[in-house]
Scaffold this active site. Sequence first.
Site, PDB file in Angstrom:
ATOM      1  CG  HIS A 123      -1.904   0.994   1.392  1.00  0.00           C
ATOM      2  ND1 HIS A 123      -1.629   2.301   1.730  1.00  0.00           N
ATOM      3  CD2 HIS A 123      -3.251   0.915   1.239  1.00  0.00           C
ATOM      4  CE1 HIS A 123      -2.767   2.975   1.781  1.00  0.00           C
ATOM      5  NE2 HIS A 123      -3.768   2.168   1.482  1.00  0.00           N
ATOM      6  CG  ASP A 200       0.926  -2.063   6.199  1.00  0.00           C
ATOM      7  OD1 ASP A 200       0.047  -2.064   7.085  1.00  0.00           O
ATOM      8  OD2 ASP A 200       0.784  -1.499   5.099  1.00  0.00           O
ATOM      9  CD  GLN A 203      -6.526  -4.467   4.423  1.00  0.00           C
ATOM     10  OE1 GLN A 203      -7.443  -5.198   4.822  1.00  0.00           O
ATOM     11  NE2 GLN A 203      -6.750  -3.241   4.005  1.00  0.00           N
ATOM     12  CE  LYS A 226      -6.947   0.086   6.247  1.00  0.00           C
ATOM     13  NZ  LYS A 226      -7.768   0.360   5.078  1.00  0.00           N
ATOM     14  CB  CYS A 364      -3.682   3.136  -1.647  1.00  0.00           C
ATOM     15  SG  CYS A 364      -4.938   4.357  -1.357  1.00  0.00           S
TER      16      CYS A 364
HETATM   17  N1  PLP Z   1      -1.546  -0.607   4.672  1.00  0.00           N
HETATM   18  C1  PLP Z   1      -2.457  -1.371   4.083  1.00  0.00           C
HETATM   19  C2  PLP Z   1      -2.100  -2.762   3.666  1.00  0.00           C
HETATM   20  C3  PLP Z   1      -3.753  -0.883   3.893  1.00  0.00           C
HETATM   21  O1  PLP Z   1      -4.674  -1.665   3.317  1.00  0.00           O
HETATM   22  C4  PLP Z   1      -4.053   0.427   4.310  1.00  0.00           C
HETATM   23  C5  PLP Z   1      -5.393   0.986   4.063  1.00  0.00           C
HETATM   24  O2  PLP Z   1      -6.111   0.538   3.199  1.00  0.00           O
HETATM   25  C6  PLP Z   1      -3.059   1.181   4.934  1.00  0.00           C
HETATM   26  C7  PLP Z   1      -1.807   0.638   5.096  1.00  0.00           C
HETATM   27  C8  PLP Z   1      -3.313   2.564   5.430  1.00  0.00           C
HETATM   28  O3  PLP Z   1      -4.243   2.553   6.442  1.00  0.00           O
HETATM   29  P1  PLP Z   1      -4.884   3.914   6.999  1.00  0.00           P
HETATM   30  O4  PLP Z   1      -5.439   4.643   5.805  1.00  0.00           O
HETATM   31  O5  PLP Z   1      -5.928   3.451   7.943  1.00  0.00           O
HETATM   32  O6  PLP Z   1      -3.801   4.671   7.658  1.00  0.00           O
END
Ligand code: PLP
Length: 406
Positions: A123, A200, A203, A226, A364
């Site tokens: 992401h 990260d 998910q 999430k 993203c």
């Molecule tokens: N990392 C992953 C794998 C994600 O799916 C997301 C959001 O979709 C993020 C990071 C960023 O999360 P946030 O927008 O809640 O900061």
Amino acid sequence: MNFNIEKIRADFPILHQQIYNRPLVYFDNAASTQKPRQVIDAIRQYYEHDNCNIHRGVHYLSVKATEAYEEARKEIRKFINAKSTCEIIFTKGATESLNLVASSFGKRYVKPGDEIITSIMEHHSNFVPWQQMCLERGARLRILGINDCGELDPGELNAMMNEKTRLIAVTHVSNVLGTVNPVKEIISLAHQHEIPVLLDGAQGVSHLPVDVQDLDCDFYCFSGHKMYAPMGTGVMYGKEIYLEELPPYQLGGEMIKDVFLDHTTFNELPFKFEAGTPNVEGVMGLRAAIAYLQELGMENIAAYEGHLLGYATEKLSAIEGIKFFGTSRHKASLISFLLGDIHPYDAGMIIDKMGIAVRTGHHCAMPLMDYLKIPGTVRASFSFYNTTEEVDQLVTAILKVKEMLA
Ligand code: PLP
């Protein structure tokens, strides 16, 4: 399976509404999950009884709110099995957590010529902070590829690591492909070279039991929204040995110990990384969300969602012309697909009119889209409150898209 789906759905008020005269089917859980009544009630309870700024006051409400906030930190420590509460840093989400590590780690450890390894499936939140930090510090960002199933190859990683590698930053679960990465193997390989690993977990944490000590990851970043908690909440877990060494990310109130005219000393962990007034009501909601997940049991959640994923994969596979992105045997409950050359936005709009929320676009993850040579995908991501009947409705909607656009 030990799951009372009707009772669970009754906990989520937002699910009980009609969209375009049809019952809402919410399959956009990877973007954000819905909130159970227990989380909404925790926020109301906080504002009706406990609201106050924390850590600074000696009066009743301030002490009560501070205690509740610090209790939440203890619950999160338990939830991911961190060694100590000083390793749990509250942030406003995975993005802020990842920026915090990239910025502070970069300042402390990264010199010109050093290397950071990340992957093509990241992401933007686990990609751009590393890319920019490397550009600023004259370091090199190296990118792990994927195979045809959308999996990382630990062998490739092994070949990439060298004495210049300072950190490996990869996602636990891909938000596009659904792949659950072999993170234990990655961490074990990296640690053989004394290279720290950041996961990260945006998910990961809502779908799988996470034990940071068992994984032995050095950093684990995730968002509350999430995982059934309020927007604007998140956590950065870091091993104490690193957090002690890293410089603060933001400066101001709360993160200081003493301030003099010409210099400042910093607070102890975890407060060194929590500048300013935090999102206290959000953290109350996060605490309630964790209690909710623990009540259901993360193992049960993973099993039920695995069953939904298997059902959906089988049903969608029968649709002619569908192409899946991410076919690993190790997947969390999401499916990314395209229908022939129908643009994902066009498909998404028709599916929406049938009352079903799916996400369309690059999710993203533009480097991954470029690598796959596609403009985007349609993504259906499932939660434990979804049902096989809802999956059947998605199949009907996809057939409608094909009828209208193919
Ligand atoms: N990392 C992953 C794998 C994600 O799916 C997301 C959001 O979709 C993020 C990071 C960023 O999360 P946030 O927008 O809640 O900061």
